[in-house]
Design a protein around this motif. Structure first.
Motif, PDB file in Angstrom:
ATOM      1  N   PRO A 156      16.715  22.801  -2.696  1.00 25.18           N
ATOM      2  CA  PRO A 156      17.803  22.188  -3.465  1.00 25.18           C
ATOM      3  C   PRO A 156      17.574  22.328  -4.974  1.00 25.18           C
ATOM      4  N   ALA A 157      18.683  22.403  -5.701  1.00 23.08           N
ATOM      5  CA  ALA A 157      18.591  22.462  -7.157  1.00 23.08           C
ATOM      6  C   ALA A 157      18.648  21.040  -7.694  1.00 23.08           C
ATOM      7  N   PHE A 158      17.688  20.698  -8.541  1.00 21.02           N
ATOM      8  CA  PHE A 158      17.544  19.343  -9.040  1.00 21.02           C
ATOM      9  C   PHE A 158      18.150  19.255 -10.435  1.00 21.02           C
ATOM     10  N   GLN A 159      19.097  18.338 -10.621  1.00 22.71           N
ATOM     11  CA  GLN A 159      19.739  18.135 -11.922  1.00 22.71           C
ATOM     12  C   GLN A 159      20.273  19.440 -12.518  1.00 22.71           C
ATOM     13  N   GLN A 160      20.832  20.270 -11.681  1.00 18.14           N
ATOM     14  CA  GLN A 160      21.403  21.540 -12.114  1.00 18.14           C
ATOM     15  C   GLN A 160      20.405  22.415 -12.862  1.00 18.14           C
ATOM     16  N   LEU A 211      20.397  33.304 -10.753  1.00 18.85           N
ATOM     17  CA  LEU A 211      21.484  33.431  -9.791  1.00 18.85           C
ATOM     18  C   LEU A 211      22.243  32.115  -9.651  1.00 18.85           C
ATOM     19  N   TYR A 212      21.527  31.006  -9.744  1.00 14.82           N
ATOM     20  CA  TYR A 212      22.184  29.695  -9.656  1.00 14.82           C
ATOM     21  C   TYR A 212      23.243  29.558 -10.749  1.00 14.82           C
ATOM     22  N   PHE A 233      19.265  29.882  -3.660  1.00 18.03           N
ATOM     23  CA  PHE A 233      20.436  30.374  -2.939  1.00 18.03           C
ATOM     24  C   PHE A 233      20.405  29.913  -1.492  1.00 18.03           C
ATOM     25  N   THR A 244       8.063  19.653  -1.537  1.00 22.01           N
ATOM     26  CA  THR A 244       9.477  19.693  -1.172  1.00 22.01           C
ATOM     27  C   THR A 244      10.350  20.073  -2.365  1.00 22.01           C
ATOM     28  N   ARG A 267      22.580  17.946 -21.383  1.00 21.36           N
ATOM     29  CA  ARG A 267      22.462  17.597 -19.972  1.00 21.36           C
ATOM     30  C   ARG A 267      23.624  18.186 -19.166  1.00 21.36           C
ATOM     31  N   LEU A 268      24.816  18.108 -19.734  1.00 18.25           N
ATOM     32  CA  LEU A 268      25.989  18.608 -19.019  1.00 18.25           C
ATOM     33  C   LEU A 268      26.127  20.112 -19.236  1.00 18.25           C
TER      34      LEU A 268
END
Lengths: 242, 294, 269
Positions: C198-202, C207-208, C194, C114, C21-22
């Protein structure tokens, strides 16, 4: 292509010999998008707590300073590659940043971060929390066990996200949230403040020890005569003083 | 701007809007419009030059030059422009300073890379540390132009490479039959004749280039999108004399109109140019023109 | 090496939420950067492939609409193409995100839009449909008159004339430009997290993760070239697949003519 680079280099060389090289100005790099620390005023100039602080520090250290703005994402790479000499952009002192650049003594106490939400009674441990990508708040939420991190490009969008229900709460610097929570009836602080980072300091290249000393002395003198506290009270109401 | 703007809090309606739209920050927004147009005006010919160089190299009989041309076109075309912009400008800047450092301060004792730092002697700095802000901005602008030109030069190179191959073989053979050398054939027939085949591709590239300008901020140039985001967002106005909520919708709406108009004008100009180039060419379009005229 | 295998099992599918997860937080290795950025490519391929396939069908319809004699069909098609070709993708993302949010407010059925997974896909789908439609329209205009006359002579009309004569010729003529559009589309997928959604839970695209590493190591010269390398590979694969399809489309032509068809400068993108 080669030819063009070469002729640019030649032109640049010519320019280099034409100017005298004595009193170099110190370039202060900031983001210009992080009120009340730094932002652009109506005239398009850098303004805010760090503008006042930076100008005062430069006067005390007897340096000629100049303000430049740079995107937050590349603010450290541009410092180490020498495009400006100091980062003064509300940057918290963290271990990972300290590995790459040096920090001056902190000029604020560790800055509390706070959660905002639309209503009280949110279980922060198990909710969707919005934060600005690439900030210490984002890494904090990422390491919280049950919480879900939702990252946005700007802090504006994190506030918009709690309003439209995309996120349950947003985590950001308290100084940034304070005016929003007071002016906007919908948004309230929830939960306890969290202390992240080791205060805000100036970012300086590791090879620039001399400049760092100059700024440290200036910061110390501002702490001694209380002028730093005055600035903090003026710009960051509610923050701890020295 | 105007005398009565001294106390915006007391104004309302149109007077407020008039004062609001003429703040220094808005002036920067209008100014950045000029920046974007200037960048496009300089980048387009430069990119064309790079593309021409790339295409000529890719057609060269000298193998290393040919490999260079083909690699340049293939690699730069394969990489998304954002990824390129995110590291290339810093690399370019460091490259220039590195060269200057070695030329200007050969007896410098320290290495250039000190841990994470990139340190060159003060004379090698680009621009010099004590030069005024406008020099720094101009330098940043020129770096952006160069980066854009390198990226779009690769696309232009691809188009021109194809266009050179599309010139009818018979036309080149005729020129050879007149006893022209390879260089003469290239200069007198191939290059003048290839434009009609290259223009549709180049005009589309121009459209793509227009739409890549919002990425300018990544290159350190404050463009219209940067200022729109600054001015429209709700975060900063709270601290200025003109507080307002999130108005990004209006600013981006204006940008949308700007880009659509710009595209329309470009389309009209390109159509005219195409009609001019098609005149007398052995293509379907040229044939149609001939018939219409007859 | 063993560490690296471990990293790959931990992070190989991190971008879709499987594994650790991390994200790595310190002592970044090259292996971690290659693995995570590669993992992010899953999203780029997902967005690109689905948008391209869905966009293809819409593009053919819109191109036929623009070529139509009926202004009620032609005008909307022209505007669709003009708006999506005439504005930067990031502005389209911005407006789409707001539109989806307000739709979600009134009709809960729209709530998946969304998220980047469906919302960004929708925008990319419409965007590529706009660009491809212009390419196909250009190809429709340059179909040799002899081909359609021959179809008429055989008594082909309506659907069978379109399916047997017009459509295959249009594809053949449009293919090189359409290949370029596919490359551009895959490149555009990097804009999703970019500037758009939004990015959800990384969970993000290549590119992210490249930005994540650039942000943590403060060294842009490692992650971005890795990203560039992955994209060069992806582009080569796209060119190979489209080249193979081009061969299929032109298989009835003598090989000399086939080579000439490789470049049709009618429209690039």
């Amino acid at each position: 292509m080669k030819k063009l680079i070469l002729s640019t280099a030649v032109a640049a060389l010519a320019a280099g010999t034409a100017f005298a090289q004595d009193d170099s100005t110190v370039r202060l790099g900031t983001e210009g998008a992080y009120p009340p620390y730094n932002f652009l005023n109506d005239a398009g100039e850098v303004d805010g707590f760090e503008r006042a602080l930076g100008d005062e520090l430069c006067t005390r250290a007897e340096l000629t300073c100049e303000w430049v703005t740079n995107d937050w994402d590349s603010i450290i790479p541009n410092l180490v590659s020498g495009n400006y000499d100091v980062i003064i952009a509300g940057m918290s002192i963290t271990d990972e940043r300290d590995e790459v650049i040096d920090f001056s003594d902190p000029y604020t106490q560790p800055d509390p971060s706070a959660y905002v939400a639309l209503s009280d009674g949110i279980d922060l441990e198990n909710s969707v929390i919005a934060a600005q990508a690439g900030t210490i708040q984002a890494s904090h939420v990422a390491s919280m066990e049950g919480a879900t991190l939702l990252e946005f490009a700007t802090p504006d969008e994190t506030i918009a996200a709690i309003k439209n229900g995309e996120a349950d709460a947003a985590l950001a610097d308290k100084a940034f949230l304070e005016p929003i929570a007071t002016s906007d009836a919908e948004v309230t602080f929830v939960g306890d403040d969290v202390l992240l980072g080791g205060g805000i300091g100036l970012g300086i290249r590791e090879s620039d020890a001399e400049l760092r000393e100059q700024f440290n002395e200036a910061i110390q003198s501002m702490k001694d005569d209380g002028s730093l506290n005055t600035l903090i009270e003026e710009w960051l109401p509610g923050s701890a003083t020295f | 701007m105007f005398g009565n703007c001294a106390d915006p809090g007391a104004l309302d309606g149109l007077a407020w809007l008039g004062c609001y739209l003429t703040t220094g920050k808005h002036m920067s927004l209008y100014g950045s419009l000029g920046t974007v147009l200037l960048l496009l005006a300089i980048t387009a010919p430069t990119a064309l030059l790079f593309g021409f160089g790339g295409a000529t190299a890719a057609r060269s009989h000298v193998a290393p030059l040919r490999w260079f041309g083909k690699t340049y076109i293939a690699i730069v075309r394969g990489v998304p422009d954002i990824a390129f912009f995110l590291f290339f400008v810093i690399a370019l800047d460091q490259g220039f300073e590195y060269i200057r450092h070695h030329v200007l301060c050969p007896e410098w004792p320290d290495t250039v890379r000190q841990g994470n730092d990139f340190v060159v002697c003060a004379q090698a700095k680009l621009p010099l540390g004590n030069s005024p802000q406008w020099v720094h901005e101009t330098y940043g602008f020129l770096l952006a132009v160069l980066t854009f030109a390198i990226v779009f030069g690769a696309f232009a190179g691809n188009v021109l490479f194809g266009a050179m191959r599309a010139v009818p073989r018979a036309q080149l053979e005729t020129a050879e039959a007149y006893g022209m050398t390879r260089g003469q054939v290239t200069r007198r027939v191939l290059i003048p004749q290839m434009w009609v085949y290259a223009l549709p591709g180049l005009s589309n590239l121009w459209m793509v280039l227009i739409k890549a300008t919002p990425l300018l901020f990544l290159l350190g140039v404050e463009d219209i999108v940067y200022w729109s985001r600054e001015l429209g967002g709700a975060k900063q106005p709270q601290f200025t004399d003109y507080p307002h909520p999130d108005w990004r919708m209006w600013y981006f709406g204006a940008l949308l109109v700007f880009y659509l108009c710009f595209t329309k004008v470009s389309e009209i100009v390109m159509d005219r140019l195409m009609a001019r180039l098609t005149l007398g060419q052995a293509t379907a379009g040229g044939e149609a023109q001939r018939r219409a005229g007859a | 090496m063993e560490d690296c295998l471990q990293t790959i099992t931990d992070y190989g599918l991190r971008s879709i939420g499987i594994g650790e997860r991390l994200l790595p937080r310190n002592d970044f290795t090259l292996c971690q950067q290659f693995t995570l950025i590669g993992s992010g490519m899953i999203w780029n391929i997902y967005f690109g492939t689905l948008a391209l396939i869905a966009g293809f069908f819409l593009a053919v319809a819109v191109a036929l609409g623009k070529a139509s004699a009926n202004p009620l069909i032609r005008k909307p098609a022209e505007w669709f193409i003009f708006v999506f070709r005439g504005s930067p993708l990031f502005i389209q993302f911005f407006f789409a995100y707001f539109l989806f949010l307000s739709l979600k407010g009134s009709y809960p059925i729209f709530s998946p839009l969304t998220s980047a997974t469906f919302g960004a896909l929708t925008v990319l789908f419409l965007n590529t449909a706009g660009y491809s439609a212009e390419i196909f329209y250009g190809a429709l205009q340059s179909i040799p008159k002899g081909d359609t006359e021959a179809a008429d002579a055989y008594g082909l009309t309506g659907w069978s004339k379109f399916r047997r004569v017009v459509y295959p010729t249009m594809l053949r003529l449009a293919w090189p430009a359409y290949t370029n559009e596919a490359i551009f589309l895959f490149h555009s997928t990097t804009l999703v997290f970019f500037a758009g959604f939004p990015a959800f839970q990384q969970k993000g695209d290549a590119l992210y993760y490249a930005r994540y590493f650039a942000d943590k190591t403060f060294n842009p010269f490692v992650p971005y070239p890795i990203l560039a390398g992955y994209f060069i590979l992806l582009t080569l694969v796209i060119i190979a697949i489209f080249g193979w399809m081009n061969g299929r489309l032109n298989r009835h032509l003598p090989s000399a003519t086939r080579a000439r068809l490789r470049f049709r400068p009618q429209l690039i993108r």
